[in-house]
Design an enzyme around this catalytic site. Structure first.
Site, PDB file in Angstrom:
ATOM      1  N   GLU A   1       0.892  -1.169   0.000  1.00 31.91           N
ATOM      2  CA  GLU A   1       0.000   0.000   0.000  1.00 31.91           C
ATOM      3  C   GLU A   1       0.924   1.211   0.000  1.00 31.91           C
ATOM      4  O   GLU A   1       1.544   1.520   1.010  1.00 31.91           O
ATOM      5  CB  GLU A   1      -0.884  -0.056   1.245  1.00 31.91           C
TER       6      GLU A   1
ATOM      7  N   CYS B   1      -2.397   8.537   3.078  1.00 32.20           N
ATOM      8  CA  CYS B   1      -2.148   7.951   1.755  1.00 32.20           C
ATOM      9  C   CYS B   1      -3.304   8.262   0.813  1.00 32.20           C
ATOM     10  O   CYS B   1      -3.111   8.447  -0.374  1.00 32.20           O
ATOM     11  CB  CYS B   1      -1.898   6.462   1.861  1.00 32.20           C
TER      12      CYS B   1
ATOM     13  N   GLU C   1       3.285  12.432  -4.475  1.00 29.86           N
ATOM     14  CA  GLU C   1       2.619  12.528  -3.179  1.00 29.86           C
ATOM     15  C   GLU C   1       3.398  13.486  -2.267  1.00 29.86           C
ATOM     16  O   GLU C   1       4.542  13.222  -1.934  1.00 29.86           O
ATOM     17  CB  GLU C   1       2.567  11.124  -2.564  1.00 29.86           C
TER      18      GLU C   1
HETATM   19  P1  NAP Z   1       9.040   4.571   4.603  1.00 26.50           P
HETATM   20  O1  NAP Z   1      10.490   4.785   4.797  1.00 26.50           O
HETATM   21  O2  NAP Z   1       8.582   3.800   3.431  1.00 26.50           O
HETATM   22  O3  NAP Z   1       8.512   3.882   5.947  1.00 26.50           O
HETATM   23  C1  NAP Z   1       7.472   2.941   6.023  1.00 26.50           C
HETATM   24  C2  NAP Z   1       7.850   1.798   6.943  1.00 26.50           C
HETATM   25  O4  NAP Z   1       8.957   1.084   6.373  1.00 26.50           O
HETATM   26  C3  NAP Z   1       8.320   2.244   8.326  1.00 26.50           C
HETATM   27  O5  NAP Z   1       7.944   1.303   9.291  1.00 26.50           O
HETATM   28  C4  NAP Z   1       9.834   2.239   8.144  1.00 26.50           C
HETATM   29  O6  NAP Z   1      10.503   2.149   9.358  1.00 26.50           O
HETATM   30  C5  NAP Z   1      10.012   0.996   7.311  1.00 26.50           C
HETATM   31  N1  NAP Z   1      11.288   0.923   6.599  1.00 26.50           N
HETATM   32  C6  NAP Z   1      12.129   1.925   6.250  1.00 26.50           C
HETATM   33  N2  NAP Z   1      13.199   1.440   5.607  1.00 26.50           N
HETATM   34  C7  NAP Z   1      13.037   0.102   5.532  1.00 26.50           C
HETATM   35  C8  NAP Z   1      13.801  -0.963   4.977  1.00 26.50           C
HETATM   36  N3  NAP Z   1      14.966  -0.743   4.361  1.00 26.50           N
HETATM   37  N4  NAP Z   1      13.326  -2.218   5.066  1.00 26.50           N
HETATM   38  C9  NAP Z   1      12.158  -2.457   5.674  1.00 26.50           C
HETATM   39  N5  NAP Z   1      11.400  -1.504   6.238  1.00 26.50           N
HETATM   40  C10 NAP Z   1      11.830  -0.232   6.169  1.00 26.50           C
HETATM   41  O7  NAP Z   1       8.288   5.939   4.590  1.00 26.50           O
HETATM   42  P2  NAP Z   1       8.730   7.304   5.329  1.00 26.50           P
HETATM   43  O8  NAP Z   1      10.167   7.601   5.128  1.00 26.50           O
HETATM   44  O9  NAP Z   1       8.236   7.202   6.707  1.00 26.50           O
HETATM   45  O10 NAP Z   1       7.888   8.356   4.490  1.00 26.50           O
HETATM   46  C11 NAP Z   1       8.370   8.789   3.231  1.00 26.50           C
HETATM   47  C12 NAP Z   1       7.245   9.009   2.250  1.00 26.50           C
HETATM   48  O11 NAP Z   1       6.516   7.814   2.048  1.00 26.50           O
HETATM   49  C13 NAP Z   1       6.180   9.993   2.680  1.00 26.50           C
HETATM   50  O12 NAP Z   1       6.546  11.292   2.438  1.00 26.50           O
HETATM   51  C14 NAP Z   1       5.006   9.572   1.852  1.00 26.50           C
HETATM   52  O13 NAP Z   1       5.052  10.117   0.577  1.00 26.50           O
HETATM   53  C15 NAP Z   1       5.173   8.080   1.770  1.00 26.50           C
HETATM   54  N6  NAP Z   1       4.322   7.411   2.780  1.00 26.50           N
HETATM   55  C16 NAP Z   1       3.213   6.765   2.374  1.00 26.50           C
HETATM   56  C17 NAP Z   1       2.408   6.163   3.323  1.00 26.50           C
HETATM   57  C18 NAP Z   1       1.170   5.427   2.958  1.00 26.50           C
HETATM   58  O14 NAP Z   1       0.263   5.346   3.764  1.00 26.50           O
HETATM   59  N7  NAP Z   1       1.091   4.836   1.805  1.00 26.50           N
HETATM   60  C19 NAP Z   1       2.698   6.245   4.673  1.00 26.50           C
HETATM   61  C20 NAP Z   1       3.863   6.900   5.051  1.00 26.50           C
HETATM   62  C21 NAP Z   1       4.660   7.473   4.096  1.00 26.50           C
HETATM   63  P3  NAP Z   1      11.013   3.502  10.041  1.00 26.50           P
HETATM   64  O15 NAP Z   1       9.928   4.498   9.962  1.00 26.50           O
HETATM   65  O16 NAP Z   1      11.299   3.044  11.398  1.00 26.50           O
HETATM   66  O17 NAP Z   1      12.214   3.920   9.240  1.00 26.50           O
END
Ligand code: NAP
Ligand code: MG
Length: 476
Positions: free
Chosen positions: A247, A281, A377
């Site tokens: 997602e 999202c 986004e």
């Molecule tokens: P993200 O890095 O994709 O984080 C989502 C989840 O993945 C978190 O639990 C994160 O842990 C984990 N994660 C990070 N690096 C990982 C890896 N190498 N292997 C496995 N899991 C890993 O997202 P974000 O940096 O928080 O946000 C960046 C952008 O993503 C936002 O600006 C937005 O555009 C998008 N986003 C979309 C949604 C959605 O609902 N679809 C939600 C959040 C963000 P940690 O947070 O502990 O690093």
């Protein structure tokens, strides 16, 4: 109170890498601590889950699983105030919204409690002398990684169906939003599950998250977050040949025709982009509006945007802060780039004083649909407005993005409402409304680059189970 432990194999244990500070984004101050975990902790959690799946948990029948989930729902309901307070402090959600989220996690467990013993297979007509039946069976050990924007809701959304279907689960929330989740696990721990059925491992994405996403002992990975990390999770799952649910967000259009009920639409349009400070999202981030009503609607939106009250979560604002400094900077850069690309800020609310990570709701016009802001986004309270000529033009603009999560059509013309809803490529389409993914009962998930797999509703149970067919040759 310290919430700096993992829940593994039915016990609260320290993380192998120490602890991490949690930040209150309303003030930039420390809000608590969580366990910092790595491979060792994830290994222990996956092992516990496997043992549970092959042991006591695997032998727990569907009705009993439903009762356990119902226990969780009741415990969560009893502690809504505490959960909401933690969620608000940790993520900057205004208390009113945090309460909604705390109520919804309970609702997820309630819904899937009722669904657990209604997930049945088929009897299939086959040759004479045979009886054939299929069953929906759990996949085994499921991994779950969620982002920081709706930690409580997403905990319920991803764990409740997996558990209802009989999987043993290993769950990693986002490092920026764990306090309420750990509190929810304290309640889950009271509900009576066999040890190892539900495991919580907190920590950094590149440590605990990567260890889970890479783990060979996982049978299904559910991931919500950015497309970048989603791709990584999928590549890891390819190495282990296991299914994933992704997602990955959206760029959801709200299409408004000349004949729309604007009194009804206006507050919904505003709320769909400012809710959770735009960090949703399914935020309604693109307003696609018919040319003749464009100017009037924009005038009204300018008034509304200018009056939105931004502030610390505990001051009952309309919207709170952005989750962290990095995300705040990201939103600022998006808007700066949009201006360089020729877009104009039409309205912007007041930014409050203080150390919180605030970004004021911003309305942008003169937006070209090919520009960066219209295609990507933002994950902040930034609404872009794009005019359209006619129905065909509206559909073209609505679909002209790589994402396809949700959409809305506003019109009083019934035929047009259905035609346009039909033509938009998105996992959910609202007609004369917008739910920002709301509704535990409603299947939810992406098309195109928004991802695949469905959460919520009964549909979620199909993603975390597979079909086993038994062919009985009893002779005729
Ligand atoms: P993200 O890095 O994709 O984080 C989502 C989840 O993945 C978190 O639990 C994160 O842990 C984990 N994660 C990070 N690096 C990982 C890896 N190498 N292997 C496995 N899991 C890993 O997202 P974000 O940096 O928080 O946000 C960046 C952008 O993503 C936002 O600006 C937005 O555009 C998008 N986003 C979309 C949604 C959605 O609902 N679809 C939600 C959040 C963000 P940690 O947070 O502990 O690093
Ligand atoms: Mg925090």
């Amino acid at each position: 109170m310290s919430r700096a432990q993992n829940y593994i194999n039915g016990k609260w244990v320290d993380g192998s890498l120490g602890t991490l500070d949690m930040i209150n984004p309303s003030y930039g101050s420390k809000a608590g601590e969580i366990a910092r975990s790595g491979k060792e902790d994830v290994d222990a959690a996956v092992k516990a889950a496997r043992t549970a799946f092959e042991g006591d948990w695997g032998k727990t029948d569907a009705a009993s699983r439903g009762r356990l989930l119902y226990n969780v729902a009741q415990l969560l309901e009893k502690h809504v105030d505490e959960l909401a307070e933690l969620e608000s402090k940790d993520t900057g959600k205004p208390m009113k919204q945090a309460r909604t989220d705390a109520t919804l996690i309970a609702r997820y467990f309630e819904f899937y409690a009722g669904a657990a013993d209604k997930l049945h297979g088929d009897s299939i007509p086959f040759m004479n002398g045979y009886t054939v039946y299929s069953q929906r069976v759990p996949l085994g050990v499921t991994g779950h990684i969620i982002p920081w924007n709706y930690p409580l809701q997403m905990t319920g959304r991803t764990l409740a169906p997996a558990l209802a279907a009989g999987n043993a689960t290993v769950f990693k929330p986002a490092e920026d939003a764990c306090l309420a989740v750990v509190c929810a696990f304290e309640l889950i721990a009271e509900a009576g599950f066999p040890a190892g059925a539900v495991n919580l491992v907190t920590g950094l994405g590149e440590e605990a998250g990567a260890a889970l996403a890479n783990h060979p002992g996982i049978d299904h990975m559910a991931f919500t977050g950015s497309p970048e990390v989603g791709k990584l999770v999928m590549k890891n799952s390819a190495d282990h040949i296991r299914p994933v649910l992704l997602e990955l967000g959206g760029k959801s259009p709200q299409v408004v025709f000349n004949d729309a009920d604007l009194d009804a639409a206006m507050p919904v349009i505003v709320n769909a982009i400012i809710q959770n400070a735009g960090q949703t999202c399914s935020a309604g981030s693109r307003l696609v509006i018919q040319k003749e009503i464009h100017d009037d609607v924009v005038d009204e939106l300018i008034k509304r945007f200018n009056n939105i009250n931004v502030g610390p979560a505990d001051t009952d604002p309309d919207i709170g802060p952005i989750i962290n400094k990095k995300q705040l900077k990201r939103v600022e850069q998006f808007v700066a780039r949009a201006e360089e690309d020729g877009a104009a800020i039409l309205a912007q609310a007041q930014k409050p004083e203080g150390k919180g990570y605030f970004y004021p709701p911003t309305l942008m016009g003169r937006v070209n649909n090919d520009s960066f802001i219209a295609q990507n986004e933002v994950f902040g309270p930034v609404l872009t407005v794009i005019p359209f000529e006619d129905e065909a033009d509206a559909i073209r603009i609505a679909n002209d993005v790589e994402y396809g999560l949700i959409a809305a059509v506003w019109t009083r013309d019934n035929g047009r409402a259905h035609r346009v809803a039909d033509a938009i490529t998105a996992g959910q389409v609202y007609i004369n409304g917008y739910g920002a993914g709301g509704g535990v009962e409603l299947p939810f998930g992406g098309m195109k680059k928004s991802g695949f797999g469905r959460e919520k509703g009964f549909e979620a149970l199909y993603d975390v189970t597979t079909v086993k067919t038994t062919i009985v040759n009893h002779g005729s």
